[in-house]
Write an enzyme that holds these catalytic residues in place. Structure first.
Site, PDB file in Angstrom:
ATOM      1  N   ASP A  44       4.934  -2.764  -0.120  1.00 30.15           N
ATOM      2  CA  ASP A  44       5.055  -2.511   1.396  1.00 30.15           C
ATOM      3  C   ASP A  44       5.476  -3.988   2.016  1.00 30.15           C
ATOM      4  OD1 ASP A  44       5.180  -1.454   3.977  1.00 30.15           O
ATOM      5  OD2 ASP A  44       2.996  -1.414   4.180  1.00 30.15           O
ATOM      6  N   ASP A  46       6.600  -5.947   5.168  1.00 31.67           N
ATOM      7  CA  ASP A  46       6.749  -5.789   6.405  1.00 31.67           C
ATOM      8  C   ASP A  46       7.255  -7.082   7.194  1.00 31.67           C
ATOM      9  OD1 ASP A  46       5.715  -3.234   7.045  1.00 31.67           O
ATOM     10  OD2 ASP A  46       3.865  -4.159   6.885  1.00 31.67           O
TER      11      ASP A  46
END
Length: 111
Positions: A44, A46
Site C-alpha cells: 500500500d 501512499d
C-alpha cells in the site's frame, strides 16, 4: 510494516504522475481493487505530500488527510524529516508525533 521515503521528483514530475507510478507498482505486486475500506494489502503506497502542493480530487488528496493523526506515518516521517510541516498544519512532524495520543505502539525493525 510501514516506512516513509523521501524522494526528489524528476523534472516535470507531478503529484498525479508520481501517484500513477505508485499505483502501477502496487498492481505489479498483485494488488487487487479493494472490496473493504482499509482492508489489509500486500503493498500500500501512499503519497503523503508533494512539496507544498495541495489537492482535493477524487484521485488524490494532498497532503494525505489523516497523515497528521497516524503514528505509523509520523514516527518514521519524524526520523527522516522531523522539521517538516505538512501543508495545513502548524506543527512539525516531530511535534505532531509528540502530541499524538493514540493507543498505537510501533516497534522499529533493525536490519
Amino acid at each position: 510494516m510501514n516506512a516513509v521515503v523521501a524522494l526528489t521528483p524528476r523534472v516535470g514530475e507531478t503529484a498525479e504522475s508520481l501517484l500513477a507510478k505508485l499505483l502501477a507498482l502496487e498492481r505489479e505486486f498483485g494488488r487487487k481493487p479493494k472490496k473493504v475500506v482499509n482492508e489489509p494489502r500486500r503493498l500500500d503506497l501512499d503519497l503523503i505530500t508533494f512539496g507544498n502542493e495541495t489537492r482535493a480530487t477524487k484521485e488524490l488528496t494532498l497532503p494525505h488527510p489523516r497523515a497528521h493523526e497516524r503514528r505509523f506515518v509520523l514516527q518514521p516521517l519524524s526520523e527522516i524529516a522531523p522539521n517538516l510541516i505538512l501543508q495545513g498544519q502548524r506543527k512539525t512532524a516531530a511535534e505532531l508525533l509528540a502530541a499524538l495520543n493514540t493507543g498505537e505502539k510501533l516497534v522499529r525493525l533493525n536490519g
